[in-house]
Design a protein around this motif. Structure first.
Motif: not given
Length: 195
Positions: A126-131, A133-145, A164-170
């Motif tokens: 749900r949080d790492r795969v489906d959402k 994709r769904a948020y990017a399809e909806s063009e929400i600018p930022v998804y914070l996990l 999302y074309e960019q994912v930054v992990t810290v």
């Protein structure tokens, strides 16, 4: 046809999902349904640390811009190519964005969505795969996990309508930039106490 085949053959449209979600909420306040990628999902009930993370992040967002609010659990209509409904842990918007929209709001005006992982078995998908994709399809600018399992923060940005074309992990404890339109630095040190 076997039981597994019968279950996969069930078709759920938008109206049926919304009625089911309303009924589920009336009969069990701890049950939260989502409909992403044509799949019905049940979202885990947040624990105290989960709530504390959302409260902490809410304060930071308001400090960054007093015209913003991080709405907890606002239902959103997601996915441009099929009907979908997600209930992010937080949706950052200008304060009046959701006025008059009801339980399932448009993603127009959403600056960022936030998910905080839970201990339920469906978190990975749900949080790492489906959402994302769904948020990017909806063009929400930022998804914070905020991933309490891996003790990491993932900032997804630059949606192209598919992903999302960019994912930054810290790791927790580092500072990460939340890109525009959010545009502030997030010091993740406090998350170490709530993982």
């Amino acid at each position: 046809m076997g039981v597994a085949e019968e279950q996969s053959a069930v078709v759920l449209n938008q109206e049926d999902f919304e009625e089911l979600a309303r009924h589920a909420l009336r009969t069990n306040e701890s049950l939260r349904l989502e409909f992403i990628g044509g799949k019905l999902g049940v979202k885990g009930v947040p624990d105290g640390d989960h709530g504390r993370i959302i409260a902490w992040l809410s304060r930071l967002c308001i400090q960054a811009d007093s015209g913003w609010w991080l709405f907890a659990d606002q239902g959103l209509r997601v996915e441009t190519y099929r009907n979908g409904n997600a209930r992010p842990d937080g949706a950052l918007v200008p304060i009046d964005t959701f006025v008059g929209q009801g339980e399932w709001a448009s993603t127009d005006g959403v600056l960022m969505v936030v998910e905080v992982t839970s201990a339920d078995s469906d978190t990975n998908r749900r949080d790492r795969v489906d959402k994302p994709r769904a948020y990017a399809e909806s063009e929400i600018p930022v998804y914070l996990l905020i991933d309490r399992t891996t003790c990491e923060v993932k900032v997804h940005s630059q949606p192209d309508g598919v992903r999302y074309e960019q994912v930054v992990t810290v790791p927790f404890g580092k500072t990460v930039s939340l890109p525009d339109p959010v545009g502030f630095e997030l010091d993740t040190e406090p998350l170490k106490d709530w993982a």
